[in-house]
Structure formats: C-alpha cells, structure tokens
Scaffold this active site. Sequence first.
Site, PDB file in Angstrom:
ATOM      1  N   GLY A   1       0.806  -1.222   0.000  1.00  0.00           N
ATOM      2  CA  GLY A   1       0.000   0.000   0.000  1.00  0.00           C
ATOM      3  C   GLY A   1       0.834   1.265   0.000  1.00  0.00           C
ATOM      4  O   GLY A   1       2.025   1.236  -0.285  1.00  0.00           O
TER       5      GLY A   1
ATOM      6  N   LEU B   1      11.395   5.776  -6.205  1.00  0.00           N
ATOM      7  CA  LEU B   1      10.161   5.949  -5.428  1.00  0.00           C
ATOM      8  C   LEU B   1      10.020   4.812  -4.425  1.00  0.00           C
ATOM      9  O   LEU B   1      10.345   3.666  -4.724  1.00  0.00           O
ATOM     10  CB  LEU B   1       8.954   5.995  -6.362  1.00  0.00           C
ATOM     11  CG  LEU B   1       8.951   7.122  -7.387  1.00  0.00           C
ATOM     12  CD1 LEU B   1       7.655   7.125  -8.184  1.00  0.00           C
ATOM     13  CD2 LEU B   1       9.150   8.476  -6.715  1.00  0.00           C
TER      14      LEU B   1
ATOM     15  N   GLN C   1      14.758  -9.514  -3.184  1.00  0.00           N
ATOM     16  CA  GLN C   1      13.408 -10.087  -3.052  1.00  0.00           C
ATOM     17  C   GLN C   1      12.981 -10.737  -4.368  1.00  0.00           C
ATOM     18  O   GLN C   1      12.498 -11.878  -4.392  1.00  0.00           O
ATOM     19  CB  GLN C   1      12.456  -8.950  -2.676  1.00  0.00           C
ATOM     20  CG  GLN C   1      10.985  -9.235  -2.911  1.00  0.00           C
ATOM     21  CD  GLN C   1      10.104  -8.130  -2.365  1.00  0.00           C
ATOM     22  OE1 GLN C   1      10.083  -7.900  -1.167  1.00  0.00           O
ATOM     23  NE2 GLN C   1       9.354  -7.472  -3.206  1.00  0.00           N
TER      24      GLN C   1
ATOM     25  N   HIS D   1       4.527   1.555  -7.978  1.00  0.00           N
ATOM     26  CA  HIS D   1       3.487   0.520  -7.971  1.00  0.00           C
ATOM     27  C   HIS D   1       2.629   0.624  -9.247  1.00  0.00           C
ATOM     28  O   HIS D   1       2.282  -0.374  -9.863  1.00  0.00           O
ATOM     29  CB  HIS D   1       2.559   0.699  -6.767  1.00  0.00           C
ATOM     30  CG  HIS D   1       3.224   0.566  -5.438  1.00  0.00           C
ATOM     31  ND1 HIS D   1       3.381   1.609  -4.565  1.00  0.00           N
ATOM     32  CD2 HIS D   1       3.774  -0.507  -4.804  1.00  0.00           C
ATOM     33  CE1 HIS D   1       3.983   1.210  -3.473  1.00  0.00           C
ATOM     34  NE2 HIS D   1       4.240  -0.077  -3.579  1.00  0.00           N
TER      35      HIS D   1
ATOM     36  N   ASP E   1      13.515  -3.900  -5.368  1.00  0.00           N
ATOM     37  CA  ASP E   1      13.785  -4.888  -4.315  1.00  0.00           C
ATOM     38  C   ASP E   1      14.438  -6.096  -4.988  1.00  0.00           C
ATOM     39  O   ASP E   1      13.827  -7.159  -5.126  1.00  0.00           O
ATOM     40  CB  ASP E   1      12.483  -5.257  -3.603  1.00  0.00           C
ATOM     41  CG  ASP E   1      11.863  -4.046  -2.942  1.00  0.00           C
ATOM     42  OD1 ASP E   1      12.364  -3.606  -1.907  1.00  0.00           O
ATOM     43  OD2 ASP E   1      10.888  -3.498  -3.494  1.00  0.00           O
TER      44      ASP E   1
ATOM     45  N   SER F   1       7.496   3.855  -0.660  1.00  0.00           N
ATOM     46  CA  SER F   1       6.514   4.320   0.327  1.00  0.00           C
ATOM     47  C   SER F   1       7.231   4.946   1.517  1.00  0.00           C
ATOM     48  O   SER F   1       6.727   5.859   2.160  1.00  0.00           O
ATOM     49  CB  SER F   1       5.646   3.149   0.798  1.00  0.00           C
ATOM     50  OG  SER F   1       5.066   2.514  -0.326  1.00  0.00           O
TER      51      SER F   1
HETATM   52  P1  AMP Z   1       5.957  -2.583  -1.587  1.00  0.00           P
HETATM   53  O1  AMP Z   1       4.585  -1.994  -1.498  1.00  0.00           O
HETATM   54  O2  AMP Z   1       7.029  -1.630  -1.159  1.00  0.00           O
HETATM   55  O3  AMP Z   1       6.051  -3.946  -0.951  1.00  0.00           O
HETATM   56  O4  AMP Z   1       6.240  -2.819  -3.132  1.00  0.00           O
HETATM   57  C1  AMP Z   1       5.379  -3.600  -3.930  1.00  0.00           C
HETATM   58  C2  AMP Z   1       6.043  -3.865  -5.255  1.00  0.00           C
HETATM   59  O5  AMP Z   1       6.323  -2.635  -5.900  1.00  0.00           O
HETATM   60  C3  AMP Z   1       7.389  -4.598  -5.094  1.00  0.00           C
HETATM   61  O6  AMP Z   1       7.511  -5.554  -6.135  1.00  0.00           O
HETATM   62  C4  AMP Z   1       8.400  -3.491  -5.270  1.00  0.00           C
HETATM   63  O7  AMP Z   1       9.657  -3.921  -5.757  1.00  0.00           O
HETATM   64  C5  AMP Z   1       7.684  -2.613  -6.298  1.00  0.00           C
HETATM   65  N1  AMP Z   1       8.214  -1.250  -6.238  1.00  0.00           N
HETATM   66  C6  AMP Z   1       8.330  -0.451  -5.145  1.00  0.00           C
HETATM   67  N2  AMP Z   1       8.909   0.714  -5.475  1.00  0.00           N
HETATM   68  C7  AMP Z   1       9.181   0.654  -6.797  1.00  0.00           C
HETATM   69  C8  AMP Z   1       9.795   1.540  -7.736  1.00  0.00           C
HETATM   70  N3  AMP Z   1      10.249   2.732  -7.376  1.00  0.00           N
HETATM   71  N4  AMP Z   1       9.909   1.137  -9.020  1.00  0.00           N
HETATM   72  C9  AMP Z   1       9.463  -0.088  -9.401  1.00  0.00           C
HETATM   73  N5  AMP Z   1       8.872  -0.969  -8.572  1.00  0.00           N
HETATM   74  C10 AMP Z   1       8.739  -0.613  -7.289  1.00  0.00           C
END
Ligand code: AMP
Length: 275
Positions: free
Chosen positions: A28, A181, A150, A34, A147, A183
């Site tokens: 979120g 970017l 991950q 995202h 990530d 969160s």
């Molecule tokens: P999170 O909500 O932080 O768990 O991220 C959810 C998904 O969005 C994960 O696969 C992250 O790697 C991807 N994500 C987060 N930030 C970015 C970004 N700046 N660029 C591309 N993918 C992202």
Amino acid sequence: MILAETIEELQKAKHNLKGTIGFIPTMGALHKGHLSLIQQARNENDIVIVSIFVNPTQFLEGEDLDSYPKREEADKKICEIAKVDILFMPNIGEMYEDDELNISAPAIRGYILEGERRPKHFDGMLQIVMKLLNLSSSTNAYFGKKDAQQLVLITRMVKNYFIPCNIIACDIVRDDLGLALSSRNAYLSEDDKKEALKLSSSLYYATKMIISGKKESNIIIQEIKNILKCDNIKIEYISIVSRDFKPLEVVEIGNTIILIAVFIGNTRLIDNIWI
Ligand code: AMP
C-alpha cells in the site's frame, strides 16, 4: 473494481472473471512505482488483481510495522483509475493462523545483504508471497527490480516449488531528480531528500565508470562511498553482485547488480542499478 476483504470474497470475484491473471502484491501507500507494475499487468493480462497487505512476518522487532504509511482511501482510488479488476485488502486474521508452517530463504541468497541486516525478513516475505500467489492463481506476477534480492528469491521459490506463475521483473521508477520511489520516502524531510539523491547519483557515476572501462568492484565501491560520504548518511552496505547474488570482483556487463543500503537519519533506503 471489486474490493475483496476476505479470501471468500476474492475467490467469488475471481470466479466471475475469465482469462489470464496479472497480479501485483503491495504493502500500500501506492506511488508511481506501484502504478507502473499495475499498468504493465493491465497491458499484458485479461484480469488484474492488486493486493494491499502490510505483512507483519517480514518486519523485524523494532522496525516500522506500526508506523508503516497507510493511505487506504487514496490507494482504492488509484487502483480504480488504473482499471484494476480486484483489489484484495485482507486483515491479518484472514492471512495467518497460529503455529504456521514456515518457509526459509536459502542461506546464500537469503541471508546476505538485506537478509544479513534483516534476518528472517525474507522468510516472512516468501511466506506471504507464496500465500498470495496461490490465492490469486496468477498467470503473471509483477515485482520491482527496486527490491532486487526479493525478486531473485521469489523467482527461485517459484522455480523450487513448481508454482505455475511467471515472475515479471519491472524497472525501477524514479522521481525527476533520480530518487527511487518508495513508500518509505514519506519519512524523509526536505533535507533528507537532498541527501537521498546521492544514492542514484552514485549509481549513475558507477555506471559511467563501467562504460569507460573501469570495472573493478573495489574501486567502484570506493567511489560510491566517496559520493555518499556525509554526516547524515550511514552506509549499511555497497555491494556488486551477479544477477544470482554472487559477489563479483569485476563487473560483468549484462550480469551485474550494484546495490546500496543506507540510513538517512532514521529512514532506511535501498537502491540499485542493473548493469
Ligand atoms: P511494496 O509496497 O514496497 O512492498 O512494493 C510492492 C512492489 O512494488 C514490489 O515488487 C516493489 O519492488 C515494487 N516497487 C516499489 N517501489 C518501486 C519503484 N520505485 N519502481 C518499481 N517498482 C517498485
């Protein structure tokens, strides 16, 4: 868009839709990073499912589980505008029972770098991703290269457990100044943000070094350290590894990731570049 808060609601919503499923698991506080995953899934699948779940088992004691940014109403609107078919927002009780079976990340890839600084983080991450992949029955699941470790571990889990889903690696989305970017950027003050730009600029500088033929990892790492050097940045690691997370003494073009993790004040940030 159907909002599913229980597994039963998710299954019912899925039952009424036909075709390939693209799935994007998130925690979120959605941003353009995202959104790029959602848009790619929208382009490549008949059905798009997004999940929002702040997974407690991947947070360590003392990390930001309780303060993790929450913007549920804004997130619902973003998903609606992005033409998501199903938004799955379960509560903890829906996802976990007492005395659960555990998954362990593999020692070499799972307990170095992020896994060393955040022991068991990847165990919890793999556990929830396994549950979500099974629940979503996704044809394709989208993860950000942001990530990187991950992504590599999930790809391995899907292969090792024969999960019938394609893992799609998506490029890192950055703001106009180069900050990846996240969160967690919400925690940064204006001054912190200026310091945070050093992460991407050091990675770009490293790329330039490589293009000009300087490929020794220790020299590149030293240059990155020099760029990051300031009172407000505490370096956790700078590492140059293969796409399979084995340390590289010399950069191999097409098979290298340069990774950085730092604290800026109390905020932990990661960034990387795939060479
Ligand atoms: P999170 O909500 O932080 O768990 O991220 C959810 C998904 O969005 C994960 O696969 C992250 O790697 C991807 N994500 C987060 N930030 C970015 C970004 N700046 N660029 C591309 N993918 C992202």
